[in-house]
Scaffold this motif. Structure first.
Motif, short mmCIF file in Angstrom:
data_model
loop_
_atom_site.label_atom_id
_atom_site.label_comp_id
_atom_site.label_asym_id
_atom_site.label_seq_id
_atom_site.Cartn_x
_atom_site.Cartn_y
_atom_site.Cartn_z
N VAL A 184 0.85 -1.19 0.00
CA VAL A 184 0.00 0.00 0.00
C VAL A 184 0.89 1.24 0.00
O VAL A 184 1.77 1.39 0.86
N TYR A 185 0.65 2.13 -0.97
CA TYR A 185 1.43 3.36 -1.11
C TYR A 185 0.51 4.58 -1.01
O TYR A 185 -0.68 4.50 -1.34
N GLN A 186 1.09 5.70 -0.62
CA GLN A 186 0.33 6.94 -0.46
C GLN A 186 0.97 8.07 -1.26
O GLN A 186 2.20 8.22 -1.28
N LEU A 187 0.13 8.86 -1.92
CA LEU A 187 0.51 10.08 -2.63
C LEU A 187 -0.45 11.18 -2.21
O LEU A 187 -1.56 10.90 -1.75
N THR A 188 -0.06 12.43 -2.40
CA THR A 188 -1.05 13.50 -2.26
C THR A 188 -1.81 13.61 -3.58
O THR A 188 -1.37 13.08 -4.61
N ASP A 189 -2.93 14.31 -3.57
CA ASP A 189 -3.72 14.45 -4.80
C ASP A 189 -3.33 15.70 -5.59
O ASP A 189 -4.08 16.15 -6.47
N LYS A 190 -2.15 16.26 -5.31
CA LYS A 190 -1.69 17.47 -5.99
C LYS A 190 -0.90 17.12 -7.25
O LYS A 190 0.02 16.29 -7.20
N PRO A 191 -1.23 17.74 -8.39
CA PRO A 191 -0.46 17.48 -9.62
C PRO A 191 1.01 17.86 -9.44
O PRO A 191 1.36 18.74 -8.66
N GLY A 192 1.88 17.16 -10.18
CA GLY A 192 3.31 17.38 -10.09
C GLY A 192 4.03 16.06 -9.90
O GLY A 192 3.44 14.98 -10.00
N LYS A 193 5.34 16.14 -9.63
CA LYS A 193 6.15 14.94 -9.45
C LYS A 193 6.20 14.57 -7.97
O LYS A 193 6.37 15.42 -7.11
N GLN A 194 6.05 13.26 -7.71
CA GLN A 194 6.04 12.79 -6.33
C GLN A 194 6.73 11.43 -6.20
O GLN A 194 6.98 10.75 -7.19
N LYS A 195 7.00 11.08 -4.96
CA LYS A 195 7.44 9.73 -4.61
C LYS A 195 6.30 9.06 -3.86
O LYS A 195 5.76 9.61 -2.90
N ALA A 196 5.91 7.89 -4.30
CA ALA A 196 4.86 7.14 -3.61
C ALA A 196 5.47 6.50 -2.37
O ALA A 196 6.41 5.71 -2.46
N ARG A 197 4.91 6.83 -1.21
CA ARG A 197 5.45 6.37 0.07
C ARG A 197 4.76 5.08 0.50
O ARG A 197 3.53 5.02 0.59
N LYS A 198 5.54 4.07 0.79
CA LYS A 198 4.98 2.80 1.25
C LYS A 198 4.54 2.93 2.70
O LYS A 198 5.31 3.32 3.56
N ILE A 199 3.25 2.61 2.96
CA ILE A 199 2.72 2.77 4.32
C ILE A 199 2.28 1.46 4.95
O ILE A 199 1.95 1.42 6.13
N GLY A 200 2.26 0.37 4.18
CA GLY A 200 1.85 -0.90 4.76
C GLY A 200 1.71 -1.99 3.73
O GLY A 200 1.98 -1.78 2.53
N VAL A 201 1.31 -3.18 4.19
CA VAL A 201 1.08 -4.32 3.31
C VAL A 201 -0.22 -5.01 3.72
O VAL A 201 -0.64 -4.93 4.87
N VAL A 202 -0.84 -5.66 2.75
CA VAL A 202 -2.02 -6.47 2.99
C VAL A 202 -1.64 -7.92 2.69
O VAL A 202 -1.20 -8.23 1.58
N LYS A 203 -1.78 -8.79 3.66
CA LYS A 203 -1.49 -10.20 3.46
C LYS A 203 -2.66 -10.87 2.75
O LYS A 203 -3.76 -10.94 3.29
N MET A 204 -2.43 -11.32 1.53
CA MET A 204 -3.48 -12.00 0.78
C MET A 204 -2.87 -12.75 -0.38
O MET A 204 -1.86 -12.31 -0.95
#
Length: 281
Positions: A184-204
């Motif tokens: 699971v990764y998180q980004l802001t909803d603002k246009p532009g260049k970003q790094k997707a930050r890993k915030i967790g995992v789902v075991k499945m």
């Protein structure tokens, strides 16, 4: 002695039955959808490979799209699956995989498919429903992606699932490396260049093909082939993966790819086989 042994086994079996959730805390409860799951319609001929779906504001119509190898078009359909309008977007469709919507009537198009594991140029396009002709790009890389990846790379950066909540976008990856987990990764909803930050995992074990959050933000639903993974009563959508999924089997639905909440009690789904479905909680 034999009678004592039989009684002992019976007591042991009963104890195991009632304590199984504590013994195996990662196990999920599975149920089969019956009258709660129904086919609403066949999708228009133009939508041969529906990969995402969202509710449009106002009139109750839906918007969907095809994935890689197809035109960068958004298809507006009604509740009976009839094509209302085709929106021809001036965007590349490298591999569109999912749609999300925020509280300000903006649509997000997730161009994040990575079947060959060779991409590092991902994008999410943000566009207002009131003016679909003016999209803006959120371009990003994953913070733990080291350059271009290949099929031999142990990590996976293929993503078919996106949802929005409280100014942020959440990406849930599709397991392609046998790790039995989705990142699971998180980004802001603002246009532009970003790094997707890993915030967790789902075991499945299943590969995630879609995601959505309920309007009241109390539930997150992940989709895999013929299965809904419903996280209920979440403290916050950005922590949904800390909960336990209620698994709902939708056998016969085929390759299910798109999912969205119509309201807090209703999920709308699509399949690449060309069907529109409804599941009532």
């Amino acid at each position: 002695m034999i009678k004592i042994f039989i009684v002992f086994l019976s007591v042991l079996a009963i104890a195991f039955y009632f304590l199984r959730d504590n013994i195996f805390p990662e196990a999920t409860t599975s149920e089969v959808a019956t009258d709660k799951f129904e086919t609403l319609a066949q999708l228009p001929h133009d939508v041969q490979e529906s990969s995402g779906i969202e509710v449009m504001p106002g009139d109750g119509n839906y918007i969907t799209h095809n994935d890689a190898g197809n035109q960068p078009y958004l298809y507006e359909i009604n509740g009976k699956g009839k094509l209302v309008k085709t929106h021809k977007m001036k965007l590349p469709n490298v591999d569109w995989e999912d749609l999300a919507r925020d509280n300000n009537d903006n649509l997000y198009i997730s161009d994040t498919g990575n079947n060959d594991n060779k991409r590092n140029d991902f994008a999410i396009y943000k566009v207002s429903f009131s003016n679909l002709k003016k999209p803006e790009a959120i371009r990003f890389t994953y913070e733990d992606q080291k350059g271009k990846t290949s099929k031999k790379d142990k990590n996976s950066f293929d993503c078919e699932a996106l949802f929005w909540n409280n100014g942020n976008l959440y990406l849930v990856t599709k397991d392609r490396n046998g790790s039995d987990e989705a990142k699971v990764y998180q980004l802001t909803d603002k246009p532009g260049k970003q790094k997707a930050r890993k915030i967790g995992v789902v075991k499945m074990k299943e590969a995630v093909t879609g995601a959505t959050v309920s309007p009241d933000a109390s539930m997150v639903a992940l989709l895999s082939e013929e299965r809904i993974h419903l996280f209920q009563n979440v403290a916050s959508p950005d922590k949904f993966f800390k909960g336990k999924a209620r698994e709902i089997s939708i056998t016969g639905a085929g390759q299910t790819e798109g999912i969205t909440f119509k309201d807090n009690q209703t999920l709308i789904l699509t399949s690449e086989g060309g069907s529109l479905f409804r599941y009532t909680l």
